[in-house]
Motif scaffolding. Structure first.
Motif, PDB file in Angstrom:
ATOM      1  N   THR A 184       0.859  -1.179   0.000  1.00 26.71           N
ATOM      2  CA  THR A 184       0.000   0.000   0.000  1.00 26.71           C
ATOM      3  C   THR A 184       0.896   1.231   0.000  1.00 26.71           C
ATOM      4  O   THR A 184       1.923   1.254   0.677  1.00 26.71           O
ATOM      5  CB  THR A 184      -0.912   0.031   1.239  1.00 26.71           C
ATOM      6  N   CYS A 185       0.507   2.245  -0.746  1.00 27.65           N
ATOM      7  CA  CYS A 185       1.220   3.521  -0.738  1.00 27.65           C
ATOM      8  C   CYS A 185       0.442   4.542   0.083  1.00 27.65           C
ATOM      9  O   CYS A 185      -0.781   4.648  -0.045  1.00 27.65           O
ATOM     10  CB  CYS A 185       1.425   4.044  -2.160  1.00 27.65           C
ATOM     11  N   TYR A 186       1.178   5.273   0.909  1.00 34.16           N
ATOM     12  CA  TYR A 186       0.621   6.356   1.706  1.00 34.16           C
ATOM     13  C   TYR A 186       1.209   7.675   1.205  1.00 34.16           C
ATOM     14  O   TYR A 186       2.364   7.726   0.779  1.00 34.16           O
ATOM     15  CB  TYR A 186       0.978   6.199   3.185  1.00 34.16           C
ATOM     16  N   GLN A 187       0.427   8.736   1.284  1.00 33.35           N
ATOM     17  CA  GLN A 187       0.849  10.068   0.863  1.00 33.35           C
ATOM     18  C   GLN A 187       1.237  10.862   2.105  1.00 33.35           C
ATOM     19  O   GLN A 187       0.400  11.102   2.982  1.00 33.35           O
ATOM     20  CB  GLN A 187      -0.283  10.752   0.117  1.00 33.35           C
ATOM     21  N   ILE A 188       2.503  11.273   2.191  1.00 32.01           N
ATOM     22  CA  ILE A 188       2.951  11.976   3.387  1.00 32.01           C
ATOM     23  C   ILE A 188       3.689  13.260   3.017  1.00 32.01           C
ATOM     24  O   ILE A 188       4.182  13.415   1.893  1.00 32.01           O
ATOM     25  CB  ILE A 188       3.862  11.094   4.266  1.00 32.01           C
ATOM     26  N   ASN A 189       3.749  14.163   3.979  1.00 26.68           N
ATOM     27  CA  ASN A 189       4.553  15.375   3.858  1.00 26.68           C
ATOM     28  C   ASN A 189       5.542  15.396   5.010  1.00 26.68           C
ATOM     29  O   ASN A 189       5.139  15.429   6.181  1.00 26.68           O
ATOM     30  CB  ASN A 189       3.686  16.630   3.883  1.00 26.68           C
ATOM     31  N   VAL A 190       6.823  15.329   4.679  1.00 24.19           N
ATOM     32  CA  VAL A 190       7.880  15.316   5.690  1.00 24.19           C
ATOM     33  C   VAL A 190       8.280  16.746   6.007  1.00 24.19           C
ATOM     34  O   VAL A 190       8.530  17.562   5.103  1.00 24.19           O
ATOM     35  CB  VAL A 190       9.095  14.503   5.202  1.00 24.19           C
ATOM     36  N   THR A 191       8.351  17.057   7.298  1.00 25.47           N
ATOM     37  CA  THR A 191       8.765  18.384   7.742  1.00 25.47           C
ATOM     38  C   THR A 191      10.159  18.305   8.365  1.00 25.47           C
ATOM     39  O   THR A 191      10.606  17.240   8.782  1.00 25.47           O
ATOM     40  CB  THR A 191       7.783  18.949   8.773  1.00 25.47           C
ATOM     41  N   GLY A 192      10.840  19.426   8.433  1.00 27.57           N
ATOM     42  CA  GLY A 192      12.171  19.481   9.022  1.00 27.57           C
ATOM     43  C   GLY A 192      13.093  20.345   8.193  1.00 27.57           C
ATOM     44  O   GLY A 192      12.670  21.024   7.251  1.00 27.57           O
ATOM     45  N   SER A 193      14.372  20.282   8.545  1.00 29.16           N
ATOM     46  CA  SER A 193      15.359  21.126   7.866  1.00 29.16           C
ATOM     47  C   SER A 193      16.478  20.309   7.232  1.00 29.16           C
ATOM     48  O   SER A 193      17.549  20.837   6.942  1.00 29.16           O
ATOM     49  CB  SER A 193      15.953  22.130   8.859  1.00 29.16           C
ATOM     50  N   GLY A 194      16.239  19.023   7.000  1.00 33.16           N
ATOM     51  CA  GLY A 194      17.254  18.166   6.397  1.00 33.16           C
ATOM     52  C   GLY A 194      17.500  18.499   4.936  1.00 33.16           C
ATOM     53  O   GLY A 194      16.738  19.249   4.314  1.00 33.16           O
ATOM     54  N   THR A 195      18.552  17.919   4.408  1.00 25.77           N
ATOM     55  CA  THR A 195      18.912  18.184   3.010  1.00 25.77           C
ATOM     56  C   THR A 195      19.130  16.908   2.204  1.00 25.77           C
ATOM     57  O   THR A 195      19.418  16.977   1.008  1.00 25.77           O
ATOM     58  CB  THR A 195      20.200  19.023   2.942  1.00 25.77           C
ATOM     59  N   ALA A 196      19.003  15.754   2.832  1.00 27.19           N
ATOM     60  CA  ALA A 196      19.328  14.491   2.159  1.00 27.19           C
ATOM     61  C   ALA A 196      18.253  14.094   1.154  1.00 27.19           C
ATOM     62  O   ALA A 196      17.053  14.146   1.449  1.00 27.19           O
ATOM     63  CB  ALA A 196      19.507  13.381   3.190  1.00 27.19           C
ATOM     64  N   ASN A 197      18.710  13.706  -0.021  1.00 23.81           N
ATOM     65  CA  ASN A 197      17.844  13.144  -1.062  1.00 23.81           C
ATOM     66  C   ASN A 197      18.477  11.832  -1.518  1.00 23.81           C
ATOM     67  O   ASN A 197      19.218  11.790  -2.508  1.00 23.81           O
ATOM     68  CB  ASN A 197      17.706  14.114  -2.236  1.00 23.81           C
ATOM     69  N   PRO A 198      18.212  10.747  -0.796  1.00 27.25           N
ATOM     70  CA  PRO A 198      18.885   9.479  -1.072  1.00 27.25           C
ATOM     71  C   PRO A 198      18.612   8.949  -2.481  1.00 27.25           C
ATOM     72  O   PRO A 198      17.531   9.139  -3.030  1.00 27.25           O
ATOM     73  CB  PRO A 198      18.302   8.535  -0.019  1.00 27.25           C
ATOM     74  N   ALA A 199      19.627   8.282  -3.025  1.00 25.75           N
ATOM     75  CA  ALA A 199      19.444   7.593  -4.302  1.00 25.75           C
ATOM     76  C   ALA A 199      18.476   6.436  -4.106  1.00 25.75           C
ATOM     77  O   ALA A 199      18.323   5.907  -3.002  1.00 25.75           O
ATOM     78  CB  ALA A 199      20.781   7.093  -4.823  1.00 25.75           C
ATOM     79  N   GLY A 200      17.838   6.037  -5.190  1.00 26.51           N
ATOM     80  CA  GLY A 200      16.850   4.986  -5.058  1.00 26.51           C
ATOM     81  C   GLY A 200      16.794   4.057  -6.254  1.00 26.51           C
ATOM     82  O   GLY A 200      17.637   4.110  -7.150  1.00 26.51           O
ATOM     83  N   VAL A 201      15.777   3.212  -6.242  1.00 30.73           N
ATOM     84  CA  VAL A 201      15.550   2.227  -7.297  1.00 30.73           C
ATOM     85  C   VAL A 201      14.173   2.487  -7.900  1.00 30.73           C
ATOM     86  O   VAL A 201      13.355   3.227  -7.340  1.00 30.73           O
ATOM     87  CB  VAL A 201      15.631   0.791  -6.745  1.00 30.73           C
TER      88      VAL A 201
END
Length: 235
Positions: A184-201
């Motif tokens: 199942t996919c959930y729709q979320i909004n992440v809050t904070g001040s991070g900068t990471a955008n991890p690589a993916g598949v």
């Protein structure tokens, strides 16, 4: 006679359907969000092909109007049950010897209310198999009333994400195409001040039908088990 035969078929098929399951609810830092931001599957049948687009967010699912707000570094809980709306802990979350791993992915998107899941997915949690105890990730789901907790990486860049929760049932995975994928996919909004955008598949593409964690006879001794997909990103 035809009616009797049809009834027999339904009785034989019923236990298998009852053992199928879906991830339905989401919790954020212990607060129940129910199914408000979940793209609920149309039924509890599994996806069995790793090469089609259904492997992204399940068959026939559509975006919903709501987002769940999740702080970076916060605890998220995904919750699975066999039947829609049944959150009873007296019923197995996923029964019928549907043993296998539980995996969670995230995908950063521009708009979680419209994205179809064709972006990059990075793994943030997994619960595979412990050879010493012979316990699978799905066993732990059943022990914990269908719930799996994980921590959202604290350094993630803020914004919209799709969260993909998945259980892979391996009870008939000794032949190619036998593994059953419940996601199942959930729709979320992440809050904070991070900068990471991890690589993916990509899905499809992340899994092959011949992967050792997908094509496996779980009724033979398993000295070690390789959970499908990439390594877990912890931040």
């Amino acid at each position: 006679m035809k009616a009797i035969f049809s009834a027999i078929i339904l009785l034989v098929a019923a236990p298998a359907v009852l053992c199928h399951s879906t991830f339905q609810q989401l919790w954020v830092d212990g607060v129940d969000q129910a199914s408000g931001c979940a793209r609920l599957p149309l039924n509890n049948n599994p996806v069995t092909s790793v090469s089609g687009n259904d492997i992204r967010c399940n068959t026939g699912t559509k975006p919903v109007a709501s987002l769940c707000t999740v702080p970076a570094g916060g605890k998220v809980t995904v919750e699975m049950h066999a039947q829609p709306g049944d959150r009873s802990c007296s019923n197995a979350a996923i029964g019928g010897n549907h043993f296998g791993p539980v995996i969670v992915y995230l995908s950063k998107v521009s708009d979680a209310k419209t994205n179809v899941g064709d972006g990059n997915w990075f793994k943030v949690d997994q619960d595979g198999y412990d050879p010493s105890t012979k316990i699978w990730g799905t066993d732990n789901l059943n022990t914990k009333c269908g719930k799996r907790d994980f921590k959202v990486p604290a350094n993630l860049a803020p914004g919209n994400y799709l969260l993909r929760a998945e259980a892979i049932a391996l009870h008939v995975a000794g032949q190619s195409g036998g593994a059953q994928f419940y996601m199942t996919c959930y729709q979320i909004n992440v809050t904070g001040s991070g900068t990471a955008n991890p690589a993916g598949v990509k899905f499809p593409g992340a899994y092959k039908a011949s992967d050792p964690g997908i094509l496996i006879d779980i009724y033979k001794p398993i000295p070690s088990y390789t959970v499908p997909g990439p390594a877990v990103y912890t931040g």
